[in-house]
Design an enzyme around this catalytic site. Structure first.
Site, mmCIF file in Angstrom:
data_model
loop_
_atom_site.group_PDB
_atom_site.id
_atom_site.type_symbol
_atom_site.label_atom_id
_atom_site.label_comp_id
_atom_site.label_asym_id
_atom_site.label_seq_id
_atom_site.Cartn_x
_atom_site.Cartn_y
_atom_site.Cartn_z
ATOM 1 N N GLN A 143 3.175 10.147 0.878
ATOM 2 C CA GLN A 143 4.362 9.424 0.871
ATOM 3 C C GLN A 143 5.133 9.666 -0.439
ATOM 4 O O GLN A 143 6.362 9.274 -0.584
ATOM 5 C CB GLN A 143 3.960 7.704 0.964
ATOM 6 C CG GLN A 143 3.511 7.229 2.441
ATOM 7 C CD GLN A 143 3.508 5.911 2.639
ATOM 8 O OE1 GLN A 143 2.517 5.438 1.946
ATOM 9 N NE2 GLN A 143 4.487 5.355 2.804
ATOM 10 N N HIS A 155 -3.773 1.316 7.880
ATOM 11 C CA HIS A 155 -2.273 1.934 7.705
ATOM 12 C C HIS A 155 -2.448 3.165 6.648
ATOM 13 O O HIS A 155 -1.893 4.094 6.962
ATOM 14 C CB HIS A 155 -1.502 0.941 7.423
ATOM 15 C CG HIS A 155 0.066 1.114 7.150
ATOM 16 N ND1 HIS A 155 0.899 0.871 8.158
ATOM 17 C CD2 HIS A 155 0.486 2.047 6.411
ATOM 18 C CE1 HIS A 155 1.923 1.210 7.779
ATOM 19 N NE2 HIS A 155 1.900 2.001 6.513
ATOM 20 N N GLU A 156 -2.982 2.910 5.601
ATOM 21 C CA GLU A 156 -3.040 3.872 4.434
ATOM 22 C C GLU A 156 -3.924 5.035 4.691
ATOM 23 O O GLU A 156 -3.326 6.144 4.420
ATOM 24 C CB GLU A 156 -3.313 3.322 3.188
ATOM 25 C CG GLU A 156 -2.123 2.150 2.672
ATOM 26 C CD GLU A 156 -0.867 2.592 2.670
ATOM 27 O OE1 GLU A 156 -0.404 3.578 2.780
ATOM 28 O OE2 GLU A 156 0.065 1.593 3.112
ATOM 29 N N GLY A 210 0.831 -1.279 0.140
ATOM 30 C CA GLY A 210 0.092 -0.136 -0.016
ATOM 31 C C GLY A 210 0.963 1.206 0.040
ATOM 32 O O GLY A 210 1.981 1.130 0.322
ATOM 33 N N CYS A 217 6.774 0.309 6.994
ATOM 34 C CA CYS A 217 6.196 1.344 6.031
ATOM 35 C C CYS A 217 7.111 1.943 5.073
ATOM 36 O O CYS A 217 8.574 1.979 5.542
ATOM 37 C CB CYS A 217 5.934 2.675 6.976
ATOM 38 S SG CYS A 217 4.953 3.951 6.291
ATOM 39 N N LEU A 218 6.952 2.125 3.978
ATOM 40 C CA LEU A 218 8.063 2.742 2.769
ATOM 41 C C LEU A 218 8.570 3.841 3.282
ATOM 42 O O LEU A 218 9.558 4.229 3.096
ATOM 43 C CB LEU A 218 7.274 2.730 1.645
ATOM 44 C CG LEU A 218 6.664 1.570 0.938
ATOM 45 C CD1 LEU A 218 6.125 1.910 -0.708
ATOM 46 C CD2 LEU A 218 7.851 0.484 0.612
ATOM 47 N N HIS A 258 -2.367 7.349 6.850
ATOM 48 C CA HIS A 258 -1.337 8.412 6.233
ATOM 49 C C HIS A 258 -2.055 9.636 6.113
ATOM 50 O O HIS A 258 -1.709 10.944 6.083
ATOM 51 C CB HIS A 258 -0.597 7.835 5.146
ATOM 52 C CG HIS A 258 0.442 7.140 5.322
ATOM 53 N ND1 HIS A 258 1.687 7.558 5.798
ATOM 54 C CD2 HIS A 258 0.815 5.689 5.237
ATOM 55 C CE1 HIS A 258 2.790 6.506 5.918
ATOM 56 N NE2 HIS A 258 2.057 5.387 5.740
#
Length: 164
Positions: free
Chosen positions: A51, A131-132, A46, A89-90, A135
């Site tokens: 991000q 999670h997304e 995701g 997480c990225l 953000h």
């Protein structure tokens, strides 16, 4: 499509509440395509627009190959149950932590064509959606996590409960 740079923890955009998308135009479609390519290149499941440096309410998930879901202006209508997930997480490379997430979510959103959809997500998919969408409100998993550690480290035996 193009790869975009993934913004890392410490960048102010990751702490901002993202703005709603008021028009689905070529820029939003390109953003969705670029996000998918960037997420896949970095082996993510995701990614959210902040991000990649865009403060808009757009995120995507691909919890399994071939199941790409694109969210524009997602709104969580229902949330129930709890599950403990170990997340990375990225935007926080090399770190993982344990987060309490909903077991089930119902989300209303627009797709890339402007169609309104309402969809249920459970188990791992609910974790990724939660999670997304966090953000989009300026929340990173490490803001909610316990036992934050370097990826590959064993978790500590004495895990504490996460407060909601």
């Amino acid at each position: 499509m193009a790869l975009r740079n993934v913004v890392k923890r410490g960048d102010a955009i990751l702490t901002k509440h993202c703005r709603e998308v008021t028009e689905i135009n070529d820029r939003i479609i390109t953003l969705l395509d670029d996000m998918a390519e960037t997420m896949r290149e970095d082996m993510g499941v995701g990614i959210a627009a902040p991000q990649v440096g865009v403060a808009r309410r757009v995120c995507i998930i691909e919890p399994e190959e071939g199941r790409l879901v694109e969210f524009i202006n997602p709104e969580i209508l229902e949330s129930e149950g709890e599950q403990l997930s170990t997340e990375g997480c990225l935007s926080v490379p090399g770190m993982i932590g344990d987060v309490v997430r909903p077991q089930r979510l119902v989300v209303k959103y627009l797709d890339r064509y402007g169609n309104e959809k309402t969809e249920e997500f459970t188990d791992f998919e609910a974790v990724v959606v939660s999670h997304e969408t966090d953000h989009l409100d300026g929340v990173l998993f490490v803001d909610k996590a316990t036992n934050v550690r370097e990826a590959g480290e064993e978790p500590q035996e004495d895990m504490t409960e996460v407060e909601n």
